[in-house]
Design a protein around this motif. Structure first.
Motif, PDB file in Angstrom:
ATOM      1  N   ILE A  67       0.873  -1.181   0.000  1.00 29.84           N
ATOM      2  CA  ILE A  67       0.000   0.000   0.000  1.00 29.84           C
ATOM      3  C   ILE A  67       0.904   1.223   0.000  1.00 29.84           C
ATOM      4  CG2 ILE A  67      -1.620   1.385   1.354  1.00 29.84           C
ATOM      5  CD1 ILE A  67      -3.035  -1.167   2.107  1.00 29.84           C
ATOM      6  N   LYS A  68       0.710   2.077  -0.986  1.00 27.59           N
ATOM      7  CA  LYS A  68       1.547   3.271  -1.145  1.00 27.59           C
ATOM      8  C   LYS A  68       0.644   4.508  -1.233  1.00 27.59           C
ATOM      9  CE  LYS A  68       5.040   2.681  -4.196  1.00 27.59           C
ATOM     10  NZ  LYS A  68       5.761   2.209  -5.409  1.00 27.59           N
ATOM     11  N   SER A  69       1.222   5.644  -0.964  1.00 27.22           N
ATOM     12  CA  SER A  69       0.579   6.938  -1.250  1.00 27.22           C
ATOM     13  C   SER A  69      -0.821   7.058  -0.651  1.00 27.22           C
ATOM     14  CB  SER A  69       0.506   7.145  -2.766  1.00 27.22           C
ATOM     15  OG  SER A  69       1.791   7.123  -3.328  1.00 27.22           O
ATOM     16  N   LEU A  70      -0.958   6.644   0.615  1.00 22.96           N
ATOM     17  CA  LEU A  70      -2.242   6.800   1.312  1.00 22.96           C
ATOM     18  C   LEU A  70      -2.317   8.216   1.878  1.00 22.96           C
ATOM     19  CD1 LEU A  70      -4.855   5.767   2.744  1.00 22.96           C
ATOM     20  CD2 LEU A  70      -3.366   4.980   4.601  1.00 22.96           C
ATOM     21  N   ALA A  71      -3.323   8.946   1.469  1.00 23.99           N
ATOM     22  CA  ALA A  71      -3.456  10.335   1.948  1.00 23.99           C
ATOM     23  C   ALA A  71      -4.928  10.722   2.034  1.00 23.99           C
ATOM     24  CB  ALA A  71      -2.732  11.293   0.999  1.00 23.99           C
ATOM     25  N   VAL A  72      -5.286  11.361   3.146  1.00 24.49           N
ATOM     26  CA  VAL A  72      -6.633  11.922   3.331  1.00 24.49           C
ATOM     27  C   VAL A  72      -6.433  13.417   3.561  1.00 24.49           C
ATOM     28  CG1 VAL A  72      -8.663  11.956   4.835  1.00 24.49           C
ATOM     29  CG2 VAL A  72      -7.540   9.783   4.301  1.00 24.49           C
ATOM     30  N   PHE A 102       2.048  -5.176   2.528  1.00 26.16           N
ATOM     31  CA  PHE A 102       2.887  -4.433   3.473  1.00 26.16           C
ATOM     32  C   PHE A 102       2.795  -2.935   3.210  1.00 26.16           C
ATOM     33  CE2 PHE A 102       6.671  -2.835   1.263  1.00 26.16           C
ATOM     34  CZ  PHE A 102       6.630  -3.538   0.064  1.00 26.16           C
ATOM     35  N   VAL A 103       3.299  -2.200   4.185  1.00 25.39           N
ATOM     36  CA  VAL A 103       3.328  -0.742   4.078  1.00 25.39           C
ATOM     37  C   VAL A 103       4.580  -0.251   4.785  1.00 25.39           C
ATOM     38  CG1 VAL A 103       1.941  -0.411   6.191  1.00 25.39           C
ATOM     39  CG2 VAL A 103       1.923   1.355   4.427  1.00 25.39           C
ATOM     40  N   LEU A 104       5.168   0.802   4.285  1.00 28.38           N
ATOM     41  CA  LEU A 104       6.275   1.481   4.978  1.00 28.38           C
ATOM     42  C   LEU A 104       5.696   2.800   5.454  1.00 28.38           C
ATOM     43  CD1 LEU A 104       9.043   0.708   2.342  1.00 28.38           C
ATOM     44  CD2 LEU A 104       8.889  -0.258   4.640  1.00 28.38           C
ATOM     45  N   PHE A 116      -2.520  -4.686  10.894  1.00 26.46           N
ATOM     46  CA  PHE A 116      -1.156  -4.806  10.357  1.00 26.46           C
ATOM     47  C   PHE A 116      -0.214  -5.015  11.548  1.00 26.46           C
ATOM     48  CE2 PHE A 116      -3.162  -3.016   6.729  1.00 26.46           C
ATOM     49  CZ  PHE A 116      -2.324  -3.139   5.632  1.00 26.46           C
ATOM     50  N   GLU A 117       0.846  -5.801  11.321  1.00 30.66           N
ATOM     51  CA  GLU A 117       1.836  -6.061  12.370  1.00 30.66           C
ATOM     52  C   GLU A 117       3.208  -5.602  11.898  1.00 30.66           C
ATOM     53  OE1 GLU A 117       1.461 -10.256  12.660  1.00 30.66           O
ATOM     54  OE2 GLU A 117      -0.176 -10.132  14.125  1.00 30.66           O
ATOM     55  N   GLU A 118       3.993  -5.115  12.869  1.00 32.29           N
ATOM     56  CA  GLU A 118       5.330  -4.674  12.516  1.00 32.29           C
ATOM     57  C   GLU A 118       6.152  -5.870  12.045  1.00 32.29           C
ATOM     58  OE1 GLU A 118       6.744  -1.860  15.426  1.00 32.29           O
ATOM     59  OE2 GLU A 118       8.749  -1.943  14.540  1.00 32.29           O
ATOM     60  N   VAL A 119       6.983  -5.668  11.028  1.00 30.55           N
ATOM     61  CA  VAL A 119       7.810  -6.751  10.504  1.00 30.55           C
ATOM     62  C   VAL A 119       9.220  -6.199  10.269  1.00 30.55           C
ATOM     63  CG1 VAL A 119       7.068  -6.225   8.118  1.00 30.55           C
ATOM     64  CG2 VAL A 119       8.010  -8.467   8.634  1.00 30.55           C
ATOM     65  N   GLU A 120      10.208  -7.056  10.496  1.00 29.42           N
ATOM     66  CA  GLU A 120      11.584  -6.625  10.215  1.00 29.42           C
ATOM     67  C   GLU A 120      11.717  -6.390   8.717  1.00 29.42           C
ATOM     68  OE1 GLU A 120      14.833  -9.034  11.977  1.00 29.42           O
ATOM     69  OE2 GLU A 120      13.135 -10.069  12.886  1.00 29.42           O
ATOM     70  N   MET A 146       5.295  -2.646   8.079  1.00 29.34           N
ATOM     71  CA  MET A 146       4.195  -3.415   8.697  1.00 29.34           C
ATOM     72  C   MET A 146       3.547  -4.244   7.612  1.00 29.34           C
ATOM     73  SD  MET A 146       2.492  -0.502  11.132  1.00 29.34           S
ATOM     74  CE  MET A 146       1.747  -1.636  12.327  1.00 29.34           C
ATOM     75  N   TRP A 147       3.021  -5.409   8.001  1.00 29.98           N
ATOM     76  CA  TRP A 147       2.284  -6.169   7.000  1.00 29.98           C
ATOM     77  C   TRP A 147       1.092  -6.867   7.592  1.00 29.98           C
ATOM     78  CZ3 TRP A 147       6.414 -10.257   5.050  1.00 29.98           C
ATOM     79  CH2 TRP A 147       6.635 -11.216   6.018  1.00 29.98           C
ATOM     80  N   ILE A 148       0.223  -7.325   6.705  1.00 34.23           N
ATOM     81  CA  ILE A 148      -0.974  -8.054   7.122  1.00 34.23           C
ATOM     82  C   ILE A 148      -1.033  -9.326   6.289  1.00 34.23           C
ATOM     83  CG2 ILE A 148      -2.479  -6.769   5.497  1.00 34.23           C
ATOM     84  CD1 ILE A 148      -4.714  -6.982   7.599  1.00 34.23           C
ATOM     85  N   ASP A 149      -1.356 -10.433   6.981  1.00 21.97           N
ATOM     86  CA  ASP A 149      -1.468 -11.727   6.307  1.00 21.97           C
ATOM     87  C   ASP A 149      -2.944 -11.943   5.981  1.00 21.97           C
ATOM     88  OD1 ASP A 149      -1.682 -14.375   5.618  1.00 21.97           O
ATOM     89  OD2 ASP A 149      -0.141 -15.034   7.049  1.00 21.97           O
ATOM     90  N   LEU A 150      -3.301 -11.866   4.708  1.00 22.96           N
ATOM     91  CA  LEU A 150      -4.713 -11.916   4.319  1.00 22.96           C
ATOM     92  C   LEU A 150      -5.315 -13.299   4.525  1.00 22.96           C
ATOM     93  CD1 LEU A 150      -4.750  -9.695   1.097  1.00 22.96           C
ATOM     94  CD2 LEU A 150      -5.198  -9.053   3.453  1.00 22.96           C
ATOM     95  N   GLU A 151      -4.448 -14.301   4.703  1.00 24.71           N
ATOM     96  CA  GLU A 151      -4.976 -15.650   4.956  1.00 24.71           C
ATOM     97  C   GLU A 151      -5.393 -15.802   6.420  1.00 24.71           C
ATOM     98  OE1 GLU A 151      -2.924 -18.384   1.586  1.00 24.71           O
ATOM     99  OE2 GLU A 151      -1.662 -17.920   3.308  1.00 24.71           O
TER     100      GLU A 151
END
Ligand SMILES: CC(C)(COP(=O)(O)OP(=O)(O)OC[C@H]1O[C@@H](n2cnc3c(N)ncnc32)[C@H](O)[C@@H]1OP(=O)(O)O)[C@@H](O)C(=O)NCCC(=O)NCCS
Length: 161
Positions: A67-72, A102-104, A116-120, A146-151
């Protein structure tokens, strides 16, 4: 208010939304060229003919997207729009068969609320870091991965998007 896929005519407003926060160092800047080339990645939130939010889902690998460029827009923060945009991206990712997204980010609390969970960073594929050399923050990136496991989570497929 509607969440929908972006159209080419949205590129200018997407550019303004992203680069408003890029000037504050919160988001990475995007050129108009990069927005046009990746317009199919983008979701937008439209209200009264104006774009008040955007997010993009960028496929990285066979099982991974970012996920990139998220802005409100400043005036519309805190109304659930960011959440709806991320949910639209996750729903699309799930439909495409993506396993992890994932997202940075610096907005760690926001993404934690969305499971989402923090990931190395080392756990993300090398391909991700290949793009980093072109980033304004390289080589001192302090964004949190951070990432999320959709499964492991249930994705709302009845979202009105
Ligand atoms: C981060 C951002 C997208 C959130 O959008 P939003 O529409 O304001 O978020 P929501 O209204 O859906 O908020 C959902 C929850 O997250 C919380 N939250 C929002 N922004 C947050 C942040 N930066 N840090 C921690 N928590 C945050 C909200 O308080 C809310 O909590 P609640 O459910 O307990 O009330 C928006 O603030 C923004 O555009 N920020 C600048 C750009 C940015 O940081 N983008 C993310 C980079 S990946």
């Amino acid at each position: 208010m509607v969440i929908r896929k972006a159209k080419l005519k949205d590129a200018g407003e997407i550019y303004n939304l992203i680069n408003h926060y890029a000037k504050e160092g919160i988001l990475l800047p995007r050129s108009l060229n990069s927005i046009y080339e990746n317009i199919r990645d983008f979701w937008v939130c439209e209200e009264g003919g104006n774009l008040i939010g955007c997010a993009s889902l960028h496929i990285v690998w066979e099982d991974l997207a970012e996920i990139k460029s998220l802005a409100v827009s400043e005036e519309h923060k805190g109304k659930g729009i960011g959440t709806m945009l991320v949910e639209a991206c996750l729903k699309e990712a799930d439909e495409l068969g993506v396993k992890r997204v994932f997202v940075l980010t610096y907005a760690q609390g926001f993404f934690s609320k969305l499971n989402f969970e923090e990931v190395e960073k080392i756990k993300l594929p090398h391909k991700v870091w290949g793009e980093c050399v072109n980033c304004v923050k390289f080589p001192s990136c302090d964004e949190i991965a951070m990432w999320i496991d959709l499964e492991k989570v249930s994705i709302k497929h009845d979202a009105k998007v």
